[in-house]
Design an enzyme around this catalytic site. Structure first.
Site, PDB file in Angstrom:
ATOM      1  N   ASP A  85      -7.688 -16.092 -17.923  1.00 38.67           N
ATOM      2  CA  ASP A  85      -8.140 -16.684 -17.367  1.00 38.67           C
ATOM      3  C   ASP A  85      -9.360 -17.402 -17.534  1.00 38.67           C
ATOM      4  O   ASP A  85      -9.993 -17.114 -18.812  1.00 38.67           O
ATOM      5  CB  ASP A  85      -8.893 -15.135 -16.443  1.00 38.67           C
ATOM      6  CG  ASP A  85      -9.766 -16.392 -15.418  1.00 38.67           C
ATOM      7  OD1 ASP A  85      -9.155 -15.906 -13.904  1.00 38.67           O
ATOM      8  OD2 ASP A  85     -11.379 -15.953 -15.474  1.00 38.67           O
TER       9      ASP A  85
ATOM     10  N   ASN B 247      -0.262   4.742  -0.691  1.00 38.17           N
ATOM     11  CA  ASN B 247      -0.513   5.799   0.058  1.00 38.17           C
ATOM     12  C   ASN B 247      -1.362   5.519   1.116  1.00 38.17           C
ATOM     13  O   ASN B 247      -2.606   6.622   1.583  1.00 38.17           O
ATOM     14  CB  ASN B 247      -1.392   5.902  -1.235  1.00 38.17           C
ATOM     15  CG  ASN B 247      -3.155   5.194  -1.342  1.00 38.17           C
ATOM     16  OD1 ASN B 247      -3.740   4.689  -0.488  1.00 38.17           O
ATOM     17  ND2 ASN B 247      -4.362   6.104  -2.097  1.00 38.17           N
TER      18      ASN B 247
ATOM     19  N   HIS C 147      -2.755 -16.847  -6.122  1.00 37.89           N
ATOM     20  CA  HIS C 147      -3.782 -16.294  -5.128  1.00 37.89           C
ATOM     21  C   HIS C 147      -5.282 -17.379  -5.512  1.00 37.89           C
ATOM     22  O   HIS C 147      -5.922 -17.037  -4.584  1.00 37.89           O
ATOM     23  CB  HIS C 147      -4.530 -15.526  -6.376  1.00 37.89           C
ATOM     24  CG  HIS C 147      -4.688 -15.734  -7.452  1.00 37.89           C
ATOM     25  ND1 HIS C 147      -4.669 -15.703  -8.405  1.00 37.89           N
ATOM     26  CD2 HIS C 147      -6.100 -15.215  -8.167  1.00 37.89           C
ATOM     27  CE1 HIS C 147      -5.158 -16.017  -9.404  1.00 37.89           C
ATOM     28  NE2 HIS C 147      -6.432 -15.791  -9.227  1.00 37.89           N
ATOM     29  N   ASP C 148      -5.276 -18.155  -6.488  1.00 39.23           N
ATOM     30  CA  ASP C 148      -6.791 -19.402  -6.300  1.00 39.23           C
ATOM     31  C   ASP C 148      -6.056 -20.456  -4.884  1.00 39.23           C
ATOM     32  O   ASP C 148      -7.021 -21.655  -4.804  1.00 39.23           O
ATOM     33  CB  ASP C 148      -6.669 -19.493  -7.021  1.00 39.23           C
ATOM     34  CG  ASP C 148      -7.888 -19.264  -8.131  1.00 39.23           C
ATOM     35  OD1 ASP C 148      -8.272 -18.023  -7.468  1.00 39.23           O
ATOM     36  OD2 ASP C 148      -7.074 -19.213  -8.896  1.00 39.23           O
TER      37      ASP C 148
ATOM     38  N   ASP D 129      -3.454  -9.431 -16.682  1.00 37.30           N
ATOM     39  CA  ASP D 129      -4.834 -10.709 -16.552  1.00 37.30           C
ATOM     40  C   ASP D 129      -5.761 -10.198 -17.914  1.00 37.30           C
ATOM     41  O   ASP D 129      -6.171  -9.381 -17.030  1.00 37.30           O
ATOM     42  CB  ASP D 129      -4.996 -10.499 -15.154  1.00 37.30           C
ATOM     43  CG  ASP D 129      -4.989 -12.323 -15.002  1.00 37.30           C
ATOM     44  OD1 ASP D 129      -6.107 -13.026 -15.212  1.00 37.30           O
ATOM     45  OD2 ASP D 129      -4.874 -12.627 -13.019  1.00 37.30           O
TER      46      ASP D 129
ATOM     47  N   GLU E 200      -4.879 -19.939 -19.022  1.00 39.17           N
ATOM     48  CA  GLU E 200      -5.291 -20.874 -17.392  1.00 39.17           C
ATOM     49  C   GLU E 200      -6.566 -22.406 -17.950  1.00 39.17           C
ATOM     50  O   GLU E 200      -7.846 -21.850 -18.733  1.00 39.17           O
ATOM     51  CB  GLU E 200      -6.327 -20.335 -16.622  1.00 39.17           C
ATOM     52  CG  GLU E 200      -6.399 -20.868 -14.824  1.00 39.17           C
ATOM     53  CD  GLU E 200      -7.750 -20.092 -14.153  1.00 39.17           C
ATOM     54  OE1 GLU E 200      -7.340 -20.218 -13.416  1.00 39.17           O
ATOM     55  OE2 GLU E 200      -8.247 -19.684 -14.919  1.00 39.17           O
TER      56      GLU E 200
ATOM     57  N   ASP F 147       0.691  -1.007   0.176  1.00 41.53           N
ATOM     58  CA  ASP F 147      -0.197  -0.094   0.057  1.00 41.53           C
ATOM     59  C   ASP F 147       0.614   1.226  -0.213  1.00 41.53           C
ATOM     60  O   ASP F 147       1.637   1.034   1.294  1.00 41.53           O
ATOM     61  CB  ASP F 147      -0.864   0.183   1.098  1.00 41.53           C
ATOM     62  CG  ASP F 147      -2.075   1.239   1.338  1.00 41.53           C
ATOM     63  OD1 ASP F 147      -1.779   1.847   0.287  1.00 41.53           O
ATOM     64  OD2 ASP F 147      -2.089   1.093   2.206  1.00 41.53           O
TER      65      ASP F 147
ATOM     66  N   ASP G 129      -1.542  -1.252  -4.000  1.00 41.30           N
ATOM     67  CA  ASP G 129      -1.769  -0.064  -5.191  1.00 41.30           C
ATOM     68  C   ASP G 129      -0.683   0.219  -5.752  1.00 41.30           C
ATOM     69  O   ASP G 129       0.477  -0.267  -5.566  1.00 41.30           O
ATOM     70  CB  ASP G 129      -2.053   1.210  -4.614  1.00 41.30           C
ATOM     71  CG  ASP G 129      -0.824   1.965  -3.783  1.00 41.30           C
ATOM     72  OD1 ASP G 129      -0.028   1.565  -3.784  1.00 41.30           O
ATOM     73  OD2 ASP G 129      -1.673   2.627  -2.972  1.00 41.30           O
TER      74      ASP G 129
ATOM     75  N   ASP H 218      -4.461   3.877   2.689  1.00 44.29           N
ATOM     76  CA  ASP H 218      -5.790   3.420   2.528  1.00 44.29           C
ATOM     77  C   ASP H 218      -6.233   2.444   3.097  1.00 44.29           C
ATOM     78  O   ASP H 218      -7.143   2.060   3.065  1.00 44.29           O
ATOM     79  CB  ASP H 218      -6.302   3.895   1.031  1.00 44.29           C
ATOM     80  CG  ASP H 218      -6.085   3.053  -0.119  1.00 44.29           C
ATOM     81  OD1 ASP H 218      -5.502   2.549   0.033  1.00 44.29           O
ATOM     82  OD2 ASP H 218      -6.329   2.857  -0.825  1.00 44.29           O
TER      83      ASP H 218
HETATM   84  C1  NOJ Z   1      -9.731 -18.086 -12.096  1.00 44.20           C
HETATM   85  C2  NOJ Z   1      -8.713 -16.772 -11.307  1.00 44.20           C
HETATM   86  O1  NOJ Z   1      -7.545 -17.258 -11.287  1.00 44.20           O
HETATM   87  C3  NOJ Z   1     -10.170 -16.918 -10.253  1.00 44.20           C
HETATM   88  O2  NOJ Z   1      -9.369 -16.426  -8.943  1.00 44.20           O
HETATM   89  C4  NOJ Z   1     -11.714 -16.257 -10.157  1.00 44.20           C
HETATM   90  O3  NOJ Z   1     -12.300 -16.663  -9.030  1.00 44.20           O
HETATM   91  C5  NOJ Z   1     -11.854 -16.967 -11.122  1.00 44.20           C
HETATM   92  N1  NOJ Z   1     -11.126 -17.261 -12.681  1.00 44.20           N
HETATM   93  C6  NOJ Z   1     -12.516 -16.362 -11.991  1.00 44.20           C
HETATM   94  O4  NOJ Z   1     -12.701 -15.291 -13.101  1.00 44.20           O
END
Ligand code: NOJ
Length: 555
Positions: free
Chosen positions: A201, A24, A327-328, A99, A254, A22, A30, A26
């Site tokens: 994605d 700034n 991130h998943d 992305d 993906e 971060d 960012d 908040d």
């Molecule tokens: C795959 C992404 O990596 C995930 O984070 C997202 O929730 C789903 N696709 C839907 O976009």
């Protein structure tokens, strides 16, 4: 033979912007924060950054619900700031990958807002609208991968729209040529600005089977067989590729439930190639069945088999995308490694995947060995899929206690807590009183500052291994042979132009004997990477210690 390409040589750092840094004050990560960390990113030894979505979004799925494809979210900054970031990244020799989320938009995207106004609206056919089978009954039995029905009713139109993810993520109708033109225009917008490629994605979901037939009934994602690798996917990817070919850029798609055989139809090098590489999921299922929510004990045998298959089947034909976190996915040390042996297993896991053939991706925090957050109550979660899956389990009568056990292990939020920069308040992520999402309390001991000051840290190991990869073509282009060993050892040999690299990884807390293959003399080889101080060899082998890794190079 090896068909060298810049995207094969590179390694990539993934940023999930909301939780990175971060700038700034908040409480939300960012662009300003990212710019301030570019030197750090460069110092790891990566060559590119992939940004999870930076676009305006109502954040039903934290950026994967896009409201405007050609702008930057106010949470993160401005388009001008993005251009500065791009410039600063390029100055440091870092490529930038965006992305591209085009299976669906946000329900707040202007196309969707128009689309639901009337059937005559020029945007109506941008989405997949259908009448119910009868009043109150959805057009088919499809279920969302984020739980619940895959259809949402719109009273004004007396029609349903399809969403294979959250209801705030309506699926685009890719059969409409205008939608495909929009996708191409988005690609050009960013490529003309200077970005170097896209992570696409769930790109294998964009073509739905004509007639949208009922799917095989499943507890979740019913209907998936009718849109995964759908009938026009190759055609549409071809159209997109023709645009991409005008630029020197790269793509990684993906691809859930992808197999090597199917993948080759998309990534095989030559005229028919549609994507440069794919993120498959097979290696992320060594501790579960299909989804992280159906947990099984970690099975190193399964992991080895999957890796060996992808290495072998693609070798000389196509290119692997290598990752163990994003991130998943919950944090890898908490899954395939050991929190008790955090440093040892963090280094071992890095070795295990980065020394395979392919382009390695490293997710923010992975390089310092961040662990699962294990949040104990559902009210502390932010991720829509975790919250919906919790509700589904509860609906099936599973107790809160048991459901939370699954959630703590499986939730994507494990990977989304703020990056741990220092032992200061809020892990140095923000100067605000409160960050947007809670910091893992272990930040006092696990943080970048600590890792910088410790020559034996996981971070410094990543630096070593990425440097070694960069300097040695054998890592990139050598072939791969899996060695027969004890189940919890994963050892392989890479060979290239008379050189050999022996990579030994232990997935065990115990000691296990390892003997090198007869044609590989450990005494003559150079020990180039390791995670214990002393490294004795007896009879061309050794007893591995908990989560030990060693890499021998025979030139
Ligand atoms: C795959 C992404 O990596 C995930 O984070 C997202 O929730 C789903 N696709 C839907 O976009």
């Amino acid at each position: 033979m090896e068909n060298k390409k810049w995207y094969k040589e590179m390694s990539v750092y993934q940023i999930w912007p909301r939780s990175f840094c971060d700038g700034n004050g908040d409480g939300i990560g960012d662009l300003k924060g990212i710019i301030s960390k570019l030197d750090y990113i460069k110092s790891i030894g990566v060559d590119a950054i992939w940004f999870s979505p930076l676009y305006p979004s109502p954040n039903a799925d934290y950026g994967y619900d896009i409201a405007d494809y050609k702008d930057i979210s106010k949470d993160y900054g401005t388009l001008e700031e993005f251009k500065t970031l791009l410039d600063e990244a390029h100055k440091r020799g870092l490529k930038v990958i965006m992305d591209l989320v085009v299976n669906h938009t946000s329900d707040q995207h202007k196309w969707f807002l128009e689309s639901k106004k009337s059937e005559d609206n020029p945007y109506h056919n941008y989405y997949i609208w259908r009448k119910g089978r009868k009043p109150g009954k959805e057009p088919n039995n499809w279920l969302s991968t984020f739980q619940g029905k895959a259809w949402e009713y719109c009273k004004e139109l007396d029609k349903y729209y399809l969403h294979v993810f959250a209801k705030e993520q309506p699926d685009l109708n890719m059969d409409n040529p205008k939608v495909r033109e929009e996708v191409k225009s988005i690609m050009r917008f960013w490529l003309d600005m200077g970005v170097d490629g896209f992570r696409e994605d769930v790109i294998t979901f964009i073509s739905k089977k004509e007639g949208l037939p009922n799917g095989f009934p499943l507890p979740t994602a019913t209907g998936i067989e009718h849109y995964m690798n759908g009938p026009h996917l190759r055609e549409y990817l071809r159209e997109f590729k023709d645009v991409l070919d005008e630029y020197d850029c790269f793509t990684v798609g993906e691809a859930p439930m992808m197999t090597t055989k199917r993948a080759l139809r998309f990534i095989k090098e030559g005229d028919g190639q549609l994507l440069n590489m794919m993120f498959h999921f097979e290696h992320m299922s060594a501790d579960n069945i299909i989804t992280n929510w159906i947990r099984t004990p970690f099975n190193p045998g399964k992991l080895k088999k999957v890796y060996a298959r992808w290495q072998k089947d693609l070798y000389g034909k196509a290119w692997n995308a290598l990752y163990i976190e994003n991130h998943d996915q919950p944090r890898i040390i908490s899954r395939y490694g050991s929190e008790k042996y955090r440093v040892e297993s963090g280094k071992m896991l890095a070795t295990m995947y980065i020394l395979q053939s392919g382009t390695p991706f490293i997710y923010q925090g992975q390089e310092i060995g961040m662990l699962n957050a294990n949040l104990p109550t559902i009210d502390r979660y932010k991720d829509v899929s975790s919250i919906n899956t919790y509700k589904l389990f509860r609906k099936f009568g599973i107790s809160d206690k048991i459901t939370m056990k699954f959630c703590m292990y499986a939730s994507r939020d494990n990977a989304r807590t703020p990056m741990q920069w220092s032992a200061e308040k809020n892990a140095g992520f923000t100067s605000a009183q409160e960050p947007w999402f809670e910091v893992n309390p272990n930040y006092k001991s696990i943080n970048v500052e600590q890792a910088e000051n410790d020559p034996n840290s996981i971070l410094n190991y990543y630096r070593k291994i990425l440097k070694f990869r960069k300097e040695n073509d054998i890592v990139k282009y050598g072939d791969f042979e899996l060695l027969k060993t004890q189940r919890k050892l994963f050892a392989y040999v890479r060979s290239y132009k008379g050189q050999k690299l022996l990579v030994i990884n232990s997935f065990s807390e115990g000691d296990m004997p390892f003997t090198a293959p007869k044609d590989f003399d450990l005494e003559k080889a150079e020990l180039v990477l390791y995670n214990y101080e002393d490294n004795p060899v007896i009879h061309n082998g050794f007893m591995t210690r908990p989560y030990e890794t060693r890499v021998y190079f025979l030139k």
